[in-house]
Design an enzyme around this catalytic site. Structure first.
Site, PDB file in Angstrom:
ATOM      1  N   ASP A 136      55.068 -20.277  14.525  1.00 60.84           N
ATOM      2  CA  ASP A 136      54.550 -18.900  14.576  1.00 60.84           C
ATOM      3  C   ASP A 136      55.541 -17.980  15.260  1.00 60.84           C
ATOM      4  OD1 ASP A 136      54.000 -20.321  16.910  1.00 60.84           O
ATOM      5  OD2 ASP A 136      52.030 -19.429  17.241  1.00 60.84           O
ATOM      6  N   ASP A 163      58.864 -23.650   3.219  1.00 55.89           N
ATOM      7  CA  ASP A 163      58.506 -22.829   2.054  1.00 55.89           C
ATOM      8  C   ASP A 163      58.193 -21.408   2.509  1.00 55.89           C
ATOM      9  OD1 ASP A 163      57.742 -22.245  -0.655  1.00 55.89           O
ATOM     10  OD2 ASP A 163      55.654 -22.404  -0.027  1.00 55.89           O
ATOM     11  N   TYR A 195      52.506 -31.315   1.228  1.00 54.25           N
ATOM     12  CA  TYR A 195      52.695 -31.179  -0.222  1.00 54.25           C
ATOM     13  C   TYR A 195      52.419 -32.491  -0.949  1.00 54.25           C
ATOM     14  CZ  TYR A 195      54.917 -26.554  -0.721  1.00 54.25           C
ATOM     15  OH  TYR A 195      55.172 -25.216  -0.786  1.00 54.25           O
ATOM     16  N   ASP A 255      60.682 -17.672   2.166  1.00 56.57           N
ATOM     17  CA  ASP A 255      60.277 -16.407   1.512  1.00 56.57           C
ATOM     18  C   ASP A 255      60.408 -15.261   2.516  1.00 56.57           C
ATOM     19  OD1 ASP A 255      59.561 -17.723  -0.902  1.00 56.57           O
ATOM     20  OD2 ASP A 255      57.862 -16.377  -1.186  1.00 56.57           O
ATOM     21  N   LYS A 267      55.060 -27.251  14.906  1.00 55.33           N
ATOM     22  CA  LYS A 267      53.858 -26.721  15.554  1.00 55.33           C
ATOM     23  C   LYS A 267      53.360 -27.808  16.488  1.00 55.33           C
ATOM     24  CE  LYS A 267      50.559 -23.631  16.092  1.00 55.33           C
ATOM     25  NZ  LYS A 267      50.763 -22.299  16.715  1.00 55.33           N
TER      26      LYS A 267
END
Ligand code: IPM
Ligand code: MN
Length: 352
Positions: free
Chosen positions: A219, A243, A141, A247, A186
Site C-alpha cells: 500500500d 500486476d 492467480y 499499471d 504485505k
C-alpha cells in the site's frame, strides 16, 4: 542468425499492434543480416472461437519449439460473461505457466518527450528508471478457487523455491544496474508475504551481499511510486501486486501504451508482450499505440536471441520517434496524432 518466432496476435488491438511490429523486426533483420521466421498461432478469445479453448495444443507446441514468442493481447467483451466456462485470459496464464516463465520484467523509463502525457509532475519524473520484476506463475492467480451460492475463495500460495528464483533474478538485475532492490509485500497481514520477506532477505544476504535490499508494504509502495519514483531501481513482488503496481507505474511513462514486458524462465524462450490489454474500445480503428509492442520486440532480441545491439537500435529508434513527437492518440493530448502504422513506420525510418 536465424530465429523462429511464434506470433500470437490475440484479440482486440492485438492483431494491429503485432502486425505493426513485425515489419520493425524485419527491418532490423535486413540491416543486421539475420533471418526471422514468423509463425502465427491463436490464443485467447480468437482461439476460443476457432478451437473451443483459449490455448490450443498446437499453439503451445509451437511456442515450446520456438526461439521466442511475441504476443499482442487477449480478452474482450465478447468472452467476458462472468459465467463463461472458458475465458481468453486462461490462455495467457496457461502459456506462461506451461513455459515456466516465472519472472516478468516490466521496465519503466519515462521518455522526456512524453512527460507531458503523464498526470505526474514532470519534475518528479526526470531520471526515473525502474524495472519491476513481477512473479508470474504463482500466488493467487494460480491457487485453488471455489465458488458456491453464498461464498467464493481464491487461495494465495507460494513455495520457498518460487520466491527464491524470482528474487534471484531480480537481485542479479539490480546488481547489473544501480544495486538497489525493493521487495514489495504485505507482511503485516499475509502469511505468504511474511515468507516472501524472509526468503528475499536470506537470498540477498547470502548471495547478493553487494545489493541493497529494502522492504516495502504494497500500500505504501503504491504511494511512493508516484511521490518519489526516482528512489527505485529494481522492484520485485508477487504476481497480483506486480500486476497492479505496473499499471500504476505506466502512468509515470505517460501511457499504458509505452510499457513493454519480457516473461522469462530458466531457458531462453520467453514471451514478449505489451503490459496493456486488448483495448476493445479502440480495436479495429488502427489508432492503438504500437510502441509498447515494438519495445517488447526489442526485449525479445535482447533476452531470447542475445542480439543486444539490435535491441538497442529499436529502443533508440522509438526514443527518436518520441523526440520527433510522433504520437498516437494516447500521447498526443491536443496535437496531431498518427495512426498505428505511421508510428511503426516512424520507428523503421529511425533505425540505426
Ligand atoms: C497483464 C494482464 C494479464 C494479467 C491478464 C490479461 C490475465 O493484465 O499481463 O498484466 O493479469 O497478468
Ligand atoms: Mn495487467
Amino acid at each position: 542468425m536465424h530465429a523462429n518466432i511464434v506470433v500470437l496476435p490475440g484479440d482486440g488491438i492485438g492483431p494491429e499492434i503485432v502486425s505493426a511490429t513485425l515489419p520493425v523486426l524485419e527491418a532490423v533483420a535486413r540491416r543486421h543480416g539475420h533471418s526471422f521466421a514468423f509463425q502465427e498461432h491463436d490464443i485467447g478469445g480468437v482461439a476460443i472461437d476457432r478451437h473451443g479453448v483459449p490455448l490450443p495444443e498446437s499453439t503451445l507446441e509451437a511456442a515450446r519449439g520456438a526461439d521466442a514468442v511475441l504476443l499482442g493481447a487477449v480478452g474482450g467483451p465478447k468472452w467476458s460473461d462472468p459465467n463463461a466456462k472458458v475465458r481468453p485470459e486462461q490462455g495467457l496464464l496457461a502459456i506462461r505457466k506451461a513455459l515456466g516463465l516465472f519472472a516478468n520484467l516490466r521496465p519503466v523509463r519515462p521518455h522526456p518527450a512524453a512527460l507531458g502525457a503523464s498526470p505526474i509532475k514532470a519534475g518528479l519524473l526526470e531520471g526515473v528508471d525502474i524495472v519491476i520484476v513481477r512473479e508470474l506463475t504463482g500466488g493467487i492467480y494460480f491457487g485453488d478457487r471455489t465458488r458456491s451460492e453464498t461464498d467464493a475463495s481464491d487461495v494465495c500460495r507460494y513455495t520457498v523455491e518460487e520466491i527464491e528464483r524470482v528474487v534471484r533474478r531480480a537481485a542479479a538485475l539490480a546488481r547489473s544496474r544501480r544495486g538497489h532492490l525493493t521487495s514489495v509485500d504485505k507482511a503485516n497481514v499475509l502469511e505468504t508475504s511474511r515468507l516472501w520477506r524472509d526468503v528475499a532477505s536470506r537470498i540477498v544476504r547470502e548471495e547478493f551481499p553487494d545489493v541493497t535490499l529494502e522492504h516495502q508494504l504494497v500500500d505504501s509502495m503504491a504511494m511512493h511510486l508516484l511521490s518519489k519514483p526516482r528512489a527505485y531501481d529494481v522492484v520485485v513482488t508477487e504476481n497480483m501486486f506486480g500486476d497492479i503496481l505496473t499499471d500504476e507505474a505506466s502512468m509515470l511513462a505517460g501511457s499504458l501504451g509505452l510499457l513493454a514486458s519480457a516473461s522469462l524462465g530458466d531457458g531462453r524462450t520467453g514471451i514478449y508482450e505489451p503490459i496493456h490489454g486488448s483495448a476493445p474500445d479502440i480495436a479495429g480503428k488502427g489508432i492503438a499505440n504500437p510502441y509498447a509492442t515494438i519495445l517488447s520486440a526489442a526485449m525479445l532480441l535482447r533476452h531470447s536471441l542475445g542480439l543486444e545491439a539490435e535491441a538497442a537500435s529499436i529502443e533508440a529508434a522509438v526514443s527518436a520517434a518520441l523526440d520527433a513527437k510522433v504520437f498516437t492518440a494516447d500521447l498526443a493530448a491536443t496535437g496531431r496524432a498518427v495512426d498505428t502504422q505511421q508510428a511503426a513506420q516512424a520507428v523503421i525510418e529511425r533505425l540505426g
